[in-house]
Design a protein around this motif. Structure first.
Motif, mmCIF file in Angstrom:
data_model
loop_
_atom_site.group_PDB
_atom_site.id
_atom_site.type_symbol
_atom_site.label_atom_id
_atom_site.label_comp_id
_atom_site.label_asym_id
_atom_site.label_seq_id
_atom_site.Cartn_x
_atom_site.Cartn_y
_atom_site.Cartn_z
ATOM 1 N N GLY A 111 62.845 1.720 22.671
ATOM 2 C CA GLY A 111 63.364 0.256 22.353
ATOM 3 C C GLY A 111 62.670 -0.742 22.864
ATOM 4 O O GLY A 111 62.092 -0.912 23.816
ATOM 5 N N GLY A 152 63.088 -4.764 19.323
ATOM 6 C CA GLY A 152 64.313 -3.632 18.753
ATOM 7 C C GLY A 152 63.766 -2.319 18.818
ATOM 8 O O GLY A 152 63.690 -1.996 19.588
ATOM 9 N N GLU A 153 63.949 -2.253 17.754
ATOM 10 C CA GLU A 153 63.619 -0.217 17.637
ATOM 11 C C GLU A 153 61.901 -0.644 17.347
ATOM 12 O O GLU A 153 61.415 -1.253 16.935
ATOM 13 N N MET A 166 67.363 1.141 26.319
ATOM 14 C CA MET A 166 68.262 0.547 25.114
ATOM 15 C C MET A 166 67.917 2.202 24.825
ATOM 16 O O MET A 166 68.295 2.073 23.483
#
Length: 314
Positions: A149, A154-155, A184
């Protein structure tokens, strides 16, 4: 128990690199050396000791060569160093590092903040490190940062991860680390990444580097063990955090990790009591309370005298 046993887990200490690099006040070279020597004395056999990044970018680690020169070298201990480019690799080779670790972020945004370059540029720059390591007969490891992450995106893309791993594979590198740069990772995310890489590159030996930013670092370790991973990176007393990523607090704590592994029946070759003393020493050095739990509580079967506690009266 031999290191070839399926119950042996390699614990790679990164505190003197990943932990110290985040400290704003310069830590004396002698203190860095003393910490590494104490870790070796406690039985730690794999240490990411420092980094040969630009001293302008990380002045805390400007003494990398001096640290390696002064540590009590042991043929049974692997002293690895981070290298961002050919210049860093040449300095690391001259300092006689046992292993060079190249690192590329799986996120374009983090790659630009951490390395000031794109993923493709980072892959090309790493290719210049390889012949230097080969010339000096120094082992190579490839690391993938923000593998679980990115604080900016984000991803992260599995395709990006596979591209980076593929570039390492093309150079004959079979040891890779997936870094949880900002904490993350969760067990399902870890499983997705490890499975994707193993499906395409089954010969890769995988290590996992977790942060405890959101309190699930050791849960991710347990998941990694179930996936068959047998090397984890951690930081003494829980020091650490990437200075180029917001919110990247503390790595998982080495003494907490070793305690968990031993309680689960794994062998590490590390003396936990000595390791706890190193953690306390580092906490005193930092002059503040650090996140590690084992140095506060001790092992679960550490007994106390009845005379040492207050009695209820009434």
């Amino acid at each position: 128990m031999s290191e070839q046993s399926k119950n042996f887990v390699t614990v790679t200490e990164v505190g003197t690199r990943d932990g110290f690099q985040a400290e704003p006040e310069f830590i004396a070279t002698a203190d860095k050396v003393a910490t590494i020597n104490a870790l070796i004395d406690a039985g730690v056999r794999s240490i990411e000791a420092t980094s040969f990044v630009s001293p302008r970018a990380l002045p805390q680690l400007a003494d990398a060569a001096e640290v390696l020169a002064q540590v009590h070298r042991n043929p049974n201990v692997r002293l690895a160093v981070l290298v961002p480019n050919a210049r860093g690799a040449e300095r690391a080779a001259a300092a006689k590092a046992d292993m060079m670790v190249g690192f590329i972020s799986a996120s374009e945004s983090h790659c630009k903040t951490n390395l000031n370059k794109s993923i493709d540029q980072a892959i090309a720059d790493f290719a210049e490190v390889v012949p230097i390591a080969r010339q000096w007969d120094i082992k190579l490891r490839g690391a993938v940062a923000t593998a679980f992450g990115c604080p900016f995106e984000g991803e992260v893309s599995i395709d990006n991860i596979l591209k980076i791993v593929g570039s390492y594979d093309a150079h004959g590198i079979r040891n890779i680390t997936f870094g949880d740069t900002t904490g993350m990772a969760t067990p399902p995310v870890v499983t997705r990444v490890v499975d994707a890489v193993r499906n395409k590159y089954p010969e890769m030996e995988i290590a996992l580097h977790f942060h405890n930013t959101r309190g699930v670092g050791l849960a991710n370790v347990m998941n990694g063990l179930q996936l068959g991973v047998r090397e984890f990176e951690s930081s003494i007393a829980g020091l650490g955090g990437c200075p180029f990523a917001p919110g990247a607090t503390g790595n998982i704590c080495t003494e907490d990790l070793v305690y968990l592994l031993q309680e689960c029946g794994y062998e590490t070759g590390i003396d936990l009591e000595k390791l706890i003393e190193v953690a306390k020493q580092v906490e005193r050095m930092m002059g503040r309370q650090l996140p590690g739990q084992m140095m506060k509580a001790g092992p679960r079967l550490k007994l106390m005298s009845l005379d040492s506690v207050r009695r209820a009266v009434g």
